[in-house]
Design an enzyme around this catalytic site. Structure first.
Site, short mmCIF file in Angstrom:
data_model
loop_
_atom_site.label_atom_id
_atom_site.label_comp_id
_atom_site.label_asym_id
_atom_site.label_seq_id
_atom_site.Cartn_x
_atom_site.Cartn_y
_atom_site.Cartn_z
N ASP A 113 0.85 -1.19 0.00
CA ASP A 113 0.00 0.00 0.00
C ASP A 113 0.89 1.24 0.00
OD1 ASP A 113 -3.05 0.75 0.59
OD2 ASP A 113 -1.76 2.18 1.63
N ILE A 114 0.61 2.17 -0.93
CA ILE A 114 1.38 3.42 -1.00
C ILE A 114 1.03 4.29 0.20
CG2 ILE A 114 1.91 5.45 -2.39
CD1 ILE A 114 0.95 3.87 -4.84
N ASN A 151 -3.21 12.75 -4.42
CA ASN A 151 -4.40 13.14 -5.18
C ASN A 151 -4.90 14.51 -4.76
OD1 ASN A 151 -4.66 10.86 -6.84
ND2 ASN A 151 -5.75 9.70 -5.26
N HIS A 189 -6.16 13.85 -9.48
CA HIS A 189 -6.25 12.41 -9.74
C HIS A 189 -5.50 11.98 -11.00
CE1 HIS A 189 -9.05 11.21 -6.56
NE2 HIS A 189 -9.55 12.43 -6.69
N ASP A 204 -2.87 9.03 -10.98
CA ASP A 204 -2.84 7.89 -11.89
C ASP A 204 -1.44 7.67 -12.46
OD1 ASP A 204 -5.50 7.45 -11.48
OD2 ASP A 204 -6.17 8.28 -13.40
N GLU A 214 -4.68 2.44 -4.28
CA GLU A 214 -3.23 2.39 -4.17
C GLU A 214 -2.73 1.07 -3.63
OE1 GLU A 214 -4.67 4.49 -0.36
OE2 GLU A 214 -5.35 4.12 -2.41
N ARG A 249 13.49 -5.40 -0.79
CA ARG A 249 14.00 -4.76 -2.01
C ARG A 249 12.91 -3.93 -2.69
NH1 ARG A 249 15.53 -9.10 -4.73
NH2 ARG A 249 13.80 -9.10 -6.23
#
Length: 334
Positions: A195-196, A203, A208, A212, A238, A258
């Site tokens: 998850d970012i 955003n 948005h 993207d 995300e 990594r």
């Protein structure tokens, strides 16, 4: 011609890449009683392109193998087939090799500008022009239909596999895994949820459309860090999921660390750098929902404990941070 047309109709009835592959090989096998066919997978290993048979003809039938490509003893360097190597380097549609009593025709499968697989047809006599035309015609139907299947299985934005294909891929990887108590050093499949961090702020600040673009770049980072036999999914928003095939726990830790480090190091236009949190779990036991749940719990802990880190579900259970599920008659209960 009627059996061939019937086979083509059967081929396009499939909604699965492997079944479609088996079907096209079965169709090509009907070209003659001494014809041999194979589907070869292309993958990168130690900075070299390798080949390994994924499906092939045996005693008049088509058989398939789900072995880990990198560990398959039948793999060989693409350089050992120079005609095919030159064909792929040039982006050509076919290659041939003629030797006494053995004539081979290769047809690379192209996806997004690169060849990921190749169909091989071998027979004792030289191919006539009519045979080549029939083989190439069948192959074009196969490749066009495979592209349609691929389009339905891919996320439109990133080009990664989409969520609806996850359970099928999970079943293939986990179904051939060793027993759950095989020890930490035994290769097995693993699942990670990625998850970012703070993606909502991207955003909110840049819009948005730029969000993207960040998702596309993140997908590229994941592709660059994973092997061809691994599977990468976009689950929405995300969130991404990675399935690793047949590595030890130590190797899985290295891969996911990594990935985290590569994400942090990548320079994104305008925003500079972003980070990602990762939770992972072994995927050889339990349903897709159960394994996803364990990886999600590890991800949630990574988020709660500072973000930009990798957490392993079993570590959290052993340390008492998470409560293990209780196995009862092969069903996990809270």
């Amino acid at each position: 011609m009627k059996p061939l047309l019937r086979n083509l109709a059967e081929m396009t009835a499939h909604r699965d890449h492997l079944r479609l592959e088996v079907s096209v090989l079965s169709t090509l096998l009907r070209l003659g009683h001494r014809v041999q066919v194979r589907a070869l997978e292309l993958f990168e290993q130690d900075q070299a392109t390798m080949l390994r048979p994924r499906s092939w003809s045996q005693d008049g039938q088509i058989v398939s193998s789900e072995h880990d490509a990198a560990g398959d003893p039948r793999r060989l360097p693409l350089a050992d087939a120079p005609e095919l190597a030159q064909c792929i380097a040039a982006g050509s549609e076919s290659a041939q090799r003629s030797m006494p009593g053995r004539h081979t025709l290769w047809l690379p499968v192209w996806q997004a500008g690169r060849s990921t697989a190749c169909l091989e047809v071998t027979q004792p006599r030289a191919f006539t022009r009519h045979q080549r035309d029939v083989v190439k015609g069948v192959f074009l139907v196969y490749q066009n239909y495979q592209n349609l299947l691929d389009y339905s299985e891919r996320d439109a934005l990133t080009g990664l596999l989409n969520r609806k294909t996850f359970e099928e891929q999970f079943a293939r990887d986990a179904g051939s895994a060793p027993a759950a108590d095989g020890g930490a050093d035994l290769p097995r499949p693993w699942l990670a949820v990625i998850d970012i961090d703070h993606f909502k702020s991207v955003n909110d600040r840049f819009g948005h459309l730029y969000g993207d673009e960040v998702l596309i770049l993140v997908a590229n980072v994941l592709r660059a860090q994973c092997k061809s036999q691994d599977r990468i999914f976009r689950f929405g928003g995300e969130e991404f999921v990675v399935l690793l095939r047949s590595v030890t726990l130590a190797q899985a830790r290295q891969v996911f660390e990594r990935l985290r480090a590569a994400m942090q190091a990548h320079a994104f236009p305008q925003i500079g750098h972003i980070t990602a949190s990762i939770g992972f779990a072994a995927s050889q036991r339990g349903s897709p929902v159960e394994v996803l749940g364990r990886a999600d719990q590890a991800l949630y802990h990574a988020k709660e404990s500072g973000r930009n880190r990798v957490c392993f579900y079993d570590d959290l259970v052993l340390s008492g941070v998470l409560q293990a599920k209780i196995a009862h008659d092969e069903v996990d209960l809270f």
